[in-house]
Design a protein around this motif. Sequence first.
Motif, PDB file in Angstrom:
ATOM      1  N   ASP A   4       0.837  -1.194   0.000  1.00  0.00           N
ATOM      2  CA  ASP A   4       0.000   0.000   0.000  1.00  0.00           C
ATOM      3  C   ASP A   4       0.882   1.258   0.000  1.00  0.00           C
ATOM      4  OD1 ASP A   4      -1.682   2.146   0.748  1.00  0.00           O
ATOM      5  OD2 ASP A   4      -2.922   0.854   1.984  1.00  0.00           O
ATOM      6  N   PRO A   5       0.725   2.156  -0.985  1.00  0.00           N
ATOM      7  CA  PRO A   5       1.525   3.391  -1.033  1.00  0.00           C
ATOM      8  C   PRO A   5       1.340   4.262   0.217  1.00  0.00           C
ATOM      9  CG  PRO A   5       0.387   3.053  -3.113  1.00  0.00           C
ATOM     10  CD  PRO A   5      -0.133   2.014  -2.154  1.00  0.00           C
ATOM     11  N   PHE A   6       0.141   4.232   0.797  1.00  0.00           N
ATOM     12  CA  PHE A   6      -0.129   4.986   2.033  1.00  0.00           C
ATOM     13  C   PHE A   6       0.805   4.504   3.144  1.00  0.00           C
ATOM     14  CE2 PHE A   6      -2.365   5.166   6.115  1.00  0.00           C
ATOM     15  CZ  PHE A   6      -2.687   6.513   6.199  1.00  0.00           C
ATOM     16  N   ILE A   7       0.924   3.197   3.281  1.00  0.00           N
ATOM     17  CA  ILE A   7       1.789   2.623   4.310  1.00  0.00           C
ATOM     18  C   ILE A   7       3.243   2.957   4.005  1.00  0.00           C
ATOM     19  CG2 ILE A   7       2.623   0.477   5.338  1.00  0.00           C
ATOM     20  CD1 ILE A   7      -0.205  -0.681   4.860  1.00  0.00           C
ATOM     21  N   GLN A   8       3.661   2.787   2.778  1.00  0.00           N
ATOM     22  CA  GLN A   8       5.043   3.094   2.394  1.00  0.00           C
ATOM     23  C   GLN A   8       5.407   4.538   2.730  1.00  0.00           C
ATOM     24  OE1 GLN A   8       6.400   2.129  -1.530  1.00  0.00           O
ATOM     25  NE2 GLN A   8       5.261   0.215  -1.580  1.00  0.00           N
ATOM     26  N   ASN A  30       4.595  -4.514   3.402  1.00  0.00           N
ATOM     27  CA  ASN A  30       3.783  -5.719   3.211  1.00  0.00           C
ATOM     28  C   ASN A  30       3.439  -6.401   4.524  1.00  0.00           C
ATOM     29  OD1 ASN A  30       3.288  -5.787   0.427  1.00  0.00           O
ATOM     30  ND2 ASN A  30       5.317  -6.617   0.022  1.00  0.00           N
ATOM     31  N   ALA A  31       4.249  -6.171   5.552  1.00  0.00           N
ATOM     32  CA  ALA A  31       3.984  -6.761   6.868  1.00  0.00           C
ATOM     33  C   ALA A  31       3.072  -5.873   7.711  1.00  0.00           C
ATOM     34  CB  ALA A  31       5.300  -6.991   7.599  1.00  0.00           C
ATOM     35  N   ALA A  32       2.797  -4.663   7.244  1.00  0.00           N
ATOM     36  CA  ALA A  32       1.992  -3.707   8.005  1.00  0.00           C
ATOM     37  C   ALA A  32       0.510  -3.881   7.731  1.00  0.00           C
ATOM     38  CB  ALA A  32       2.415  -2.282   7.648  1.00  0.00           C
ATOM     39  N   GLU A  33      -0.266  -3.385   8.665  1.00  0.00           N
ATOM     40  CA  GLU A  33      -1.723  -3.446   8.568  1.00  0.00           C
ATOM     41  C   GLU A  33      -2.295  -2.098   8.998  1.00  0.00           C
ATOM     42  OE1 GLU A  33      -5.336  -5.888  10.797  1.00  0.00           O
ATOM     43  OE2 GLU A  33      -3.269  -6.309  11.302  1.00  0.00           O
ATOM     44  N   VAL A  34      -3.229  -1.577   8.267  1.00  0.00           N
ATOM     45  CA  VAL A  34      -3.897  -0.330   8.631  1.00  0.00           C
ATOM     46  C   VAL A  34      -5.133  -0.685   9.459  1.00  0.00           C
ATOM     47  CG1 VAL A  34      -5.117   1.706   7.780  1.00  0.00           C
ATOM     48  CG2 VAL A  34      -3.095   0.868   6.565  1.00  0.00           C
ATOM     49  N   ILE A  35      -5.228  -0.083  10.635  1.00  0.00           N
ATOM     50  CA  ILE A  35      -6.417  -0.256  11.464  1.00  0.00           C
ATOM     51  C   ILE A  35      -6.936   1.121  11.856  1.00  0.00           C
ATOM     52  CG2 ILE A  35      -5.726  -2.515  12.358  1.00  0.00           C
ATOM     53  CD1 ILE A  35      -5.022  -1.092  14.998  1.00  0.00           C
ATOM     54  N   GLN A  36      -8.193   1.185  12.135  1.00  0.00           N
ATOM     55  CA  GLN A  36      -8.804   2.439  12.573  1.00  0.00           C
ATOM     56  C   GLN A  36      -9.441   2.201  13.927  1.00  0.00           C
ATOM     57  OE1 GLN A  36     -11.740   4.027   9.898  1.00  0.00           O
ATOM     58  NE2 GLN A  36     -11.861   5.954  10.990  1.00  0.00           N
TER      59      GLN A  36
END
Length: 70
Positions: A4-8, A30-36
């Motif tokens: 995800d470009p946002f994560i990068q 790739n190992a990251a996760e977006v949570i809200q």
Amino acid sequence: MASDPFIQRHIRNLPLFERLTNPQIELVANAAEVIQLQPGQFAFQQGQPTRGMMLFVAGRGVLTRFNANN
């Protein structure tokens, strides 16, 4: 799979990762996760294992340590 470009973008802004190459950033992203989290929801709880590192991108949080002796 492309990360995800946002994560990068947010990983690149962290001093911990500032010297990583693009392929290395891709691996971390790739190992990251977006949570809200919703207001009042806990990101961590004292005494419980954490799921890893958290980066707050927007909003704010309060870190409180509870004294078990009280």
